[in-house]
Motif scaffolding. Sequence first.
Motif, mmCIF file in Angstrom:
data_model
loop_
_atom_site.group_PDB
_atom_site.id
_atom_site.type_symbol
_atom_site.label_atom_id
_atom_site.label_comp_id
_atom_site.label_asym_id
_atom_site.label_seq_id
_atom_site.Cartn_x
_atom_site.Cartn_y
_atom_site.Cartn_z
ATOM 1 N N ASP A 273 0.816 -1.221 0.000
ATOM 2 C CA ASP A 273 0.000 0.000 0.000
ATOM 3 C C ASP A 273 0.845 1.265 0.000
ATOM 4 O O ASP A 273 0.494 2.254 -0.650
ATOM 5 C CB ASP A 273 -0.930 0.000 1.216
ATOM 6 C CG ASP A 273 -1.941 -1.141 1.140
ATOM 7 O OD1 ASP A 273 -2.267 -1.562 0.003
ATOM 8 O OD2 ASP A 273 -2.382 -1.618 2.197
ATOM 9 N N LYS A 274 1.953 1.271 0.743
ATOM 10 C CA LYS A 274 2.815 2.453 0.796
ATOM 11 C C LYS A 274 4.270 2.018 0.668
ATOM 12 O O LYS A 274 4.623 0.863 0.915
ATOM 13 C CB LYS A 274 2.607 3.225 2.095
ATOM 14 C CG LYS A 274 2.938 2.442 3.343
ATOM 15 C CD LYS A 274 2.731 3.297 4.586
ATOM 16 C CE LYS A 274 3.101 2.524 5.861
ATOM 17 N NZ LYS A 274 2.943 3.364 7.068
ATOM 18 N N ALA A 275 5.101 2.959 0.290
ATOM 19 C CA ALA A 275 6.508 2.649 0.033
ATOM 20 C C ALA A 275 7.207 2.235 1.323
ATOM 21 O O ALA A 275 7.047 2.894 2.366
ATOM 22 C CB ALA A 275 7.206 3.863 -0.570
ATOM 23 N N ASP B 191 13.698 2.790 -9.703
ATOM 24 C CA ASP B 191 12.294 3.136 -9.949
ATOM 25 C C ASP B 191 11.906 2.749 -11.379
ATOM 26 O O ASP B 191 12.744 2.240 -12.145
ATOM 27 C CB ASP B 191 12.070 4.621 -9.670
ATOM 28 C CG ASP B 191 12.806 5.528 -10.656
ATOM 29 O OD1 ASP B 191 13.356 5.006 -11.650
ATOM 30 O OD2 ASP B 191 12.847 6.748 -10.424
ATOM 31 N N GLY C 176 9.154 9.197 0.475
ATOM 32 C CA GLY C 176 8.160 9.730 -0.447
ATOM 33 C C GLY C 176 8.190 9.142 -1.831
ATOM 34 O O GLY C 176 7.967 9.861 -2.832
ATOM 35 N N PRO D 280 6.894 7.481 -5.144
ATOM 36 C CA PRO D 280 5.553 7.408 -5.746
ATOM 37 C C PRO D 280 5.162 5.969 -6.049
ATOM 38 O O PRO D 280 5.971 5.045 -5.968
ATOM 39 C CB PRO D 280 5.710 8.225 -7.024
ATOM 40 C CG PRO D 280 7.157 8.086 -7.379
ATOM 41 C CD PRO D 280 7.894 8.018 -6.068
ATOM 42 N N ASP D 281 3.902 5.796 -6.432
ATOM 43 C CA ASP D 281 3.426 4.468 -6.794
ATOM 44 C C ASP D 281 4.108 4.000 -8.081
ATOM 45 O O ASP D 281 4.556 4.793 -8.908
ATOM 46 C CB ASP D 281 1.910 4.488 -6.994
ATOM 47 C CG ASP D 281 1.167 4.704 -5.683
ATOM 48 O OD1 ASP D 281 1.839 4.690 -4.626
ATOM 49 O OD2 ASP D 281 -0.061 4.919 -5.722
ATOM 50 N N VAL E 287 4.417 -0.541 -5.559
ATOM 51 C CA VAL E 287 3.822 0.321 -4.533
ATOM 52 C C VAL E 287 2.514 0.862 -5.088
ATOM 53 O O VAL E 287 2.494 1.464 -6.176
ATOM 54 C CB VAL E 287 4.762 1.488 -4.164
ATOM 55 C CG1 VAL E 287 4.083 2.414 -3.142
ATOM 56 C CG2 VAL E 287 6.072 0.960 -3.616
ATOM 57 N N GLY E 288 1.422 0.640 -4.368
ATOM 58 C CA GLY E 288 0.106 1.091 -4.815
ATOM 59 C C GLY E 288 -0.470 0.203 -5.884
ATOM 60 O O GLY E 288 -1.452 -0.508 -5.663
#
Length: 684
Positions: free
Chosen positions: A48-50, A73, A99, A101-102, A127-128
């Motif tokens: 759900d989150k990094a 990434d 921080g 991102p997805d 992530v996400g």
Amino acid sequence: MTQTIAPRFRTLVLLLLAAACALLAGAGPASAHAALTGSDPGQGVVVDKAPAQVSLTFSESVSMDDDSLRVLDPKGKRVDDGRPSGTGGTTYSVKLHAGLPDGTYTVTYQVVSADSHPVAGAYTFSVGAPSETSVSVSGQTVGGGFVGGLYGVGRYVSYAAFAVLVGGAAFVLACWPRGSGVRVLQRFVVSGWLALTAATLLLLLLRGSYTGSGKVADIFDLSLLGEVLQTKAGAALISRLLLLAAAALFIAVLFGAYDKREDEERRDLTFGLAVGGSVVAAGLAATWAMSEHASVGLQAGLAMPVDVVHLIAVATWLGGLTALLVALYRGPADTPVPALAVRRFSRIAFGSVVALVATGTYQSWRQLGSWTAFTDTRYGQLLLLKIGLVAVLVGIAYFSRRWTAQLAEALPAVTGRREKERATASGGRGNDKVKAAGKTEAAEKAEAGETIDTAGKTEAAEKTEAAEKTGTAEKTKAAKTASGSGKGSGGSQRAAQLARQRAAVDAARQKRQRDADPFRFGLRRSVLAEAGVAVALLAVTTFLTQTEPGRTEEEAKAAGTASAATAAPSTGAVTLDMPFDTGGQNGKGIVRVELDPARVGANDMHLYVERPDGTAFDVPEVKVALTQKAKDIGPLPVDPDHITTGHWSASQVQIPMAGDWEVAVTVRTSDIDQVTLSKNAQIG
């Protein structure tokens, strides 16, 4: 006979060496000896989150630098802080930037396992929600290419040279002390020392590039060499070079002072050489034991001395066998290998085989851990091949022992016959001498007449020439003197030439007599066959040292299965039934596809082929491809393995993202009859 055996011997040896090098050159990158057994986040999972960090767990401890563990990434940009650290035991982690991102992130790692072998790999997590990524996770290998192949050749040469050095010296010292004066054996042992020294230096130079970039330019990078010297493998190679210096002193004494002493004096020096040589041999073997398989894993404290005994036993047996082969084929005719030396080596070889069986049994249990690992892992399969080669080698050695026994029984009879021939020859030597003396006297007279006539002509010519040139008696006298000295020099050269011819004839006669012995000829052939199998055995042993142990491979598989089950809890298998008709004979049926757990990440796929009446049957080929047309992903091919009649299976089928996926199945029922079917499946 001798003119045909030597070329065959050279040709066979060259072919065996070429085959071994071809095997090594055709080998792929060295298999990892430390396996990735866990990760957080896990492979293919969606969080759900990094996370704040990424952690990897290996089957054994590994060494890392700042670039060993990287997180990229979707655009390929590095998002970790570049400072991996150990968190205890065999788990290592690297912190991530805040921080993130997805999207889909790629984790790559390149480390060196505790047994000195490079390990590399990669996987993804999201992530996400999953996204497209420009980073490729394929081709994450290390230890391959030109540098990897050259490193493998260096390893093989080092093992073979160790066997030649230790086995050759042991054969001379323990089996045939008089062999210390035989030139071919001296060259044999010295060549082993030179090859081992050269291979060790080569491995030391290649080590940094082999475990790193794999580039040829990095071979001569001094800073990289300095880093290698601080590792366990580098320290082992430096220790090997220092021990080789001591081995050089041992060789100098063995073929120098030891060779020049009489038999009584040799006994006093034999004990000292045996102790010193054993210490040096054990030290050289320890440089492998303390830096490779035996130094890590279960019972390392016991495994290392067992590995030393195993290596020395191999070297004594195979190296001594090759020394015997060289002496039989290349030894001087006036100094044949005695039957006593062959019997001594036979006993030593038997003891070496017993040590090999005992230590090999322990090592097999330690590296495999289960009977199924013999057939289910590459290490176990190579080990079975090695056991088979050892069995063949022992079988050939049995025939060598029989030839040795027959040679020993025939030796007294041959010796008595030769003494009788010499006695008979001496009885008739008087008449031969009278006849020879008469012939020699007549020949000398004829030669003297020719010499006087020639001398008279020469003297007249010299006087005429001297009178024409100088007209003085002094120069004529000088010319006479010069003519006399030239005649004497020519006579001595003729005598030396005749002596060399007689020596060559005697050597050829002795060699023919030696090779005509059927027992010695049979022994040479059986020993040559043993040496050929030994070359293949050394090649398989080299592959084993570069292959992941079966116990580690099975533990990694079990851990990976458990990790996948934890990361992706089952939501129920997706089952797709597809009727098919290829149009040929027996071309109708139903193919059923089961996908479990039908989630992002690793899945298990099963395919069942049945006739219209529900009975299972086999078809020549079944293929599967997965495609997500909405995201333009695929087709991703799946090649299932045949399990039993009408059943195929594939494990660890990776599905990178959720959505509606097309499952296409191609069924081939004959050489020309096939059909492709498709249905959609929802992946959560």
